[in-house]
Design a protein around this motif. Sequence first.
Motif, PDB file in Angstrom:
ATOM      1  N   ASP A   1     -11.512  -6.565  11.472  1.00  0.00           N
ATOM      2  CA  ASP A   1     -10.295  -6.518  12.163  1.00  0.00           C
ATOM      3  C   ASP A   1     -10.102  -7.680  12.943  1.00  0.00           C
ATOM      4  O   ASP A   1     -11.036  -8.215  13.278  1.00  0.00           O
ATOM      5  CB  ASP A   1     -10.674  -5.067  12.982  1.00  0.00           C
ATOM      6  CG  ASP A   1     -10.011  -3.642  11.988  1.00  0.00           C
ATOM      7  OD1 ASP A   1      -9.449  -3.878  10.900  1.00  0.00           O
ATOM      8  OD2 ASP A   1     -10.585  -2.706  12.426  1.00  0.00           O
TER       9      ASP A   1
ATOM     10  N   GLU B   1      -3.752  -0.082   4.320  1.00  0.00           N
ATOM     11  CA  GLU B   1      -3.776  -0.277   5.684  1.00  0.00           C
ATOM     12  C   GLU B   1      -2.518  -0.527   6.248  1.00  0.00           C
ATOM     13  O   GLU B   1      -2.473  -0.245   7.634  1.00  0.00           O
ATOM     14  CB  GLU B   1      -4.513  -1.800   5.862  1.00  0.00           C
ATOM     15  CG  GLU B   1      -5.794  -1.853   5.302  1.00  0.00           C
ATOM     16  CD  GLU B   1      -6.500  -3.258   4.868  1.00  0.00           C
ATOM     17  OE1 GLU B   1      -7.616  -3.445   4.691  1.00  0.00           O
ATOM     18  OE2 GLU B   1      -5.658  -4.298   5.120  1.00  0.00           O
TER      19      GLU B   1
ATOM     20  N   THR C   1      -5.440  -4.928  13.493  1.00  0.00           N
ATOM     21  CA  THR C   1      -5.442  -4.522  12.172  1.00  0.00           C
ATOM     22  C   THR C   1      -6.576  -3.309  11.996  1.00  0.00           C
ATOM     23  O   THR C   1      -7.210  -3.034  12.993  1.00  0.00           O
ATOM     24  CB  THR C   1      -5.821  -5.439  11.080  1.00  0.00           C
ATOM     25  OG1 THR C   1      -7.222  -5.938  11.587  1.00  0.00           O
ATOM     26  CG2 THR C   1      -4.673  -6.840  11.502  1.00  0.00           C
ATOM     27  N   ASN C   2      -6.255  -2.645  11.002  1.00  0.00           N
ATOM     28  CA  ASN C   2      -7.448  -1.401  10.283  1.00  0.00           C
ATOM     29  C   ASN C   2      -7.883  -1.863   9.129  1.00  0.00           C
ATOM     30  O   ASN C   2      -7.675  -0.927   8.230  1.00  0.00           O
ATOM     31  CB  ASN C   2      -6.534  -0.282  10.464  1.00  0.00           C
ATOM     32  CG  ASN C   2      -5.287  -0.160   9.786  1.00  0.00           C
ATOM     33  OD1 ASN C   2      -4.710  -1.020   9.129  1.00  0.00           O
ATOM     34  ND2 ASN C   2      -4.800   1.087   9.656  1.00  0.00           N
ATOM     35  N   ARG C   3      -8.522  -2.689   8.851  1.00  0.00           N
ATOM     36  CA  ARG C   3      -8.788  -3.370   7.428  1.00  0.00           C
ATOM     37  C   ARG C   3     -10.070  -2.304   6.905  1.00  0.00           C
ATOM     38  O   ARG C   3     -10.868  -1.888   7.559  1.00  0.00           O
ATOM     39  CB  ARG C   3      -9.306  -4.562   7.593  1.00  0.00           C
ATOM     40  CG  ARG C   3      -8.287  -5.544   8.103  1.00  0.00           C
ATOM     41  CD  ARG C   3      -8.607  -7.262   7.944  1.00  0.00           C
ATOM     42  NE  ARG C   3      -7.808  -7.925   8.765  1.00  0.00           N
ATOM     43  CZ  ARG C   3      -6.784  -8.447   8.415  1.00  0.00           C
ATOM     44  NH1 ARG C   3      -6.142  -7.691   7.326  1.00  0.00           N
ATOM     45  NH2 ARG C   3      -5.978  -9.183   9.001  1.00  0.00           N
ATOM     46  N   ARG C   4      -9.832  -2.138   5.400  1.00  0.00           N
ATOM     47  CA  ARG C   4     -11.052  -1.465   4.812  1.00  0.00           C
ATOM     48  C   ARG C   4     -11.809  -2.351   4.184  1.00  0.00           C
ATOM     49  O   ARG C   4     -11.853  -3.783   4.253  1.00  0.00           O
ATOM     50  CB  ARG C   4     -10.310  -0.607   3.663  1.00  0.00           C
ATOM     51  CG  ARG C   4      -9.829   0.662   4.231  1.00  0.00           C
ATOM     52  CD  ARG C   4      -8.811   0.752   5.179  1.00  0.00           C
ATOM     53  NE  ARG C   4      -8.261   2.186   5.303  1.00  0.00           N
ATOM     54  CZ  ARG C   4      -7.421   2.548   6.195  1.00  0.00           C
ATOM     55  NH1 ARG C   4      -6.875   1.515   7.036  1.00  0.00           N
ATOM     56  NH2 ARG C   4      -7.067   3.615   6.400  1.00  0.00           N
TER      57      ARG C   4
ATOM     58  N   THR D   1      -1.355   3.178   7.103  1.00  0.00           N
ATOM     59  CA  THR D   1      -2.085   4.011   8.296  1.00  0.00           C
ATOM     60  C   THR D   1      -2.191   3.235   9.797  1.00  0.00           C
ATOM     61  O   THR D   1      -2.796   3.735  10.769  1.00  0.00           O
ATOM     62  CB  THR D   1      -3.546   4.054   7.686  1.00  0.00           C
ATOM     63  OG1 THR D   1      -3.854   2.580   7.287  1.00  0.00           O
ATOM     64  CG2 THR D   1      -3.663   5.051   6.517  1.00  0.00           C
TER      65      THR D   1
ATOM     66  N   LEU E   1      -2.186  -7.396   5.138  1.00  0.00           N
ATOM     67  CA  LEU E   1      -2.851  -6.263   4.956  1.00  0.00           C
ATOM     68  C   LEU E   1      -2.479  -5.814   3.424  1.00  0.00           C
ATOM     69  O   LEU E   1      -1.621  -6.058   2.967  1.00  0.00           O
ATOM     70  CB  LEU E   1      -2.049  -5.247   5.858  1.00  0.00           C
ATOM     71  CG  LEU E   1      -2.150  -5.513   7.498  1.00  0.00           C
ATOM     72  CD1 LEU E   1      -1.411  -4.431   8.159  1.00  0.00           C
ATOM     73  CD2 LEU E   1      -3.517  -5.346   8.028  1.00  0.00           C
TER      74      LEU E   1
ATOM     75  N   ASN F   1      -2.348   0.972  17.188  1.00  0.00           N
ATOM     76  CA  ASN F   1      -2.620  -0.425  16.951  1.00  0.00           C
ATOM     77  C   ASN F   1      -1.669  -1.565  17.521  1.00  0.00           C
ATOM     78  O   ASN F   1      -1.783  -2.636  17.328  1.00  0.00           O
ATOM     79  CB  ASN F   1      -2.518  -0.449  15.410  1.00  0.00           C
ATOM     80  CG  ASN F   1      -3.385   0.209  14.567  1.00  0.00           C
ATOM     81  OD1 ASN F   1      -2.970   1.284  14.032  1.00  0.00           O
ATOM     82  ND2 ASN F   1      -4.720  -0.366  14.331  1.00  0.00           N
TER      83      ASN F   1
END
Length: 296
Positions: A172, A148, A164-167, A151, A144, A156
């Motif tokens: 994800d 990420e 995951t909370n990928r940008r 947050t 990450l 999660n």
Amino acid sequence: RAKKSRPEERLVHCYEYCRHVLLPIPTKLKKLLGELSVRKFTSALVQRLVDRIADEGTPSKAAHVLRYLRRVMQWGRNRGYLEINVALGIEAPAERKQRHLPSPKVMGELIARAHAKGKLTRGQKGSCPAYLGYVMELAYLCRLRGIETVTLTDANELEEGVQTNRRKGSRDNVVRWTPRLRAAWEGAKSYRRSVWTSQAYPVPTAAERRFIIVAAHGGALQKSSLDTTWQRFITKAIRDGILTEEQRFALHDLKRRGVTDTPGDRKQKQDASGHRDEAMLDIYDFSLPLVSPSAD
């Protein structure tokens, strides 16, 4: 409202990030930069800001901030809010092209050091925030970015693992639980619980508002605060001889180490990292493929 394309979304996210970096910076007028009238901005002030951010070991961040200021001030000048764009003509920092891959030994020593320093009383000489060791573990194990990691919330946490909370358009995935990942996750929650208790912090009802990594006041940890903590931690480690200046690496490089250490072929590494474009593996995967000779 027209839907933004992915490049536009990335640009907006970058500008929001730059704004959050700039707002809390103190000035000689004993005001935060965000409280200062834009008409009081000078070229010298902008140059000091850019140099200061670059000197923290983050020249790329400084370059992003400069591009942001140039664009915002030009927008203001074109509409009569400013007479001149004081961000024009500012010397841009030299952005590092070299990508660092921390060795497993150095990474392990720094994670252990972060946990040890985090157990010291806050304000005690040599101490660092207790959350840092957990941030490093989660960034490496789940591949990450820093933003990420800070947050991640209780939402999660799944039975199978960490969602995951990928940008930046990455996909994800769910990182399966291992004893090490579970220990890092529960350790961060235990620290959060102690902070909430000591600060009498009201526990949010919604799982998506209960951040796994929290600041000393109990609220969400800002990315700018994490960056500052990281730079102080690394600088102190270099002074203490834990690593050399040449071994210095960024928090983001823990993701690069995580992608490199992921077992499997390139397709499996791409699924694990969440990158939509296979070419991104050339940036994040430093492993060498094992191949057969051309002939027996």
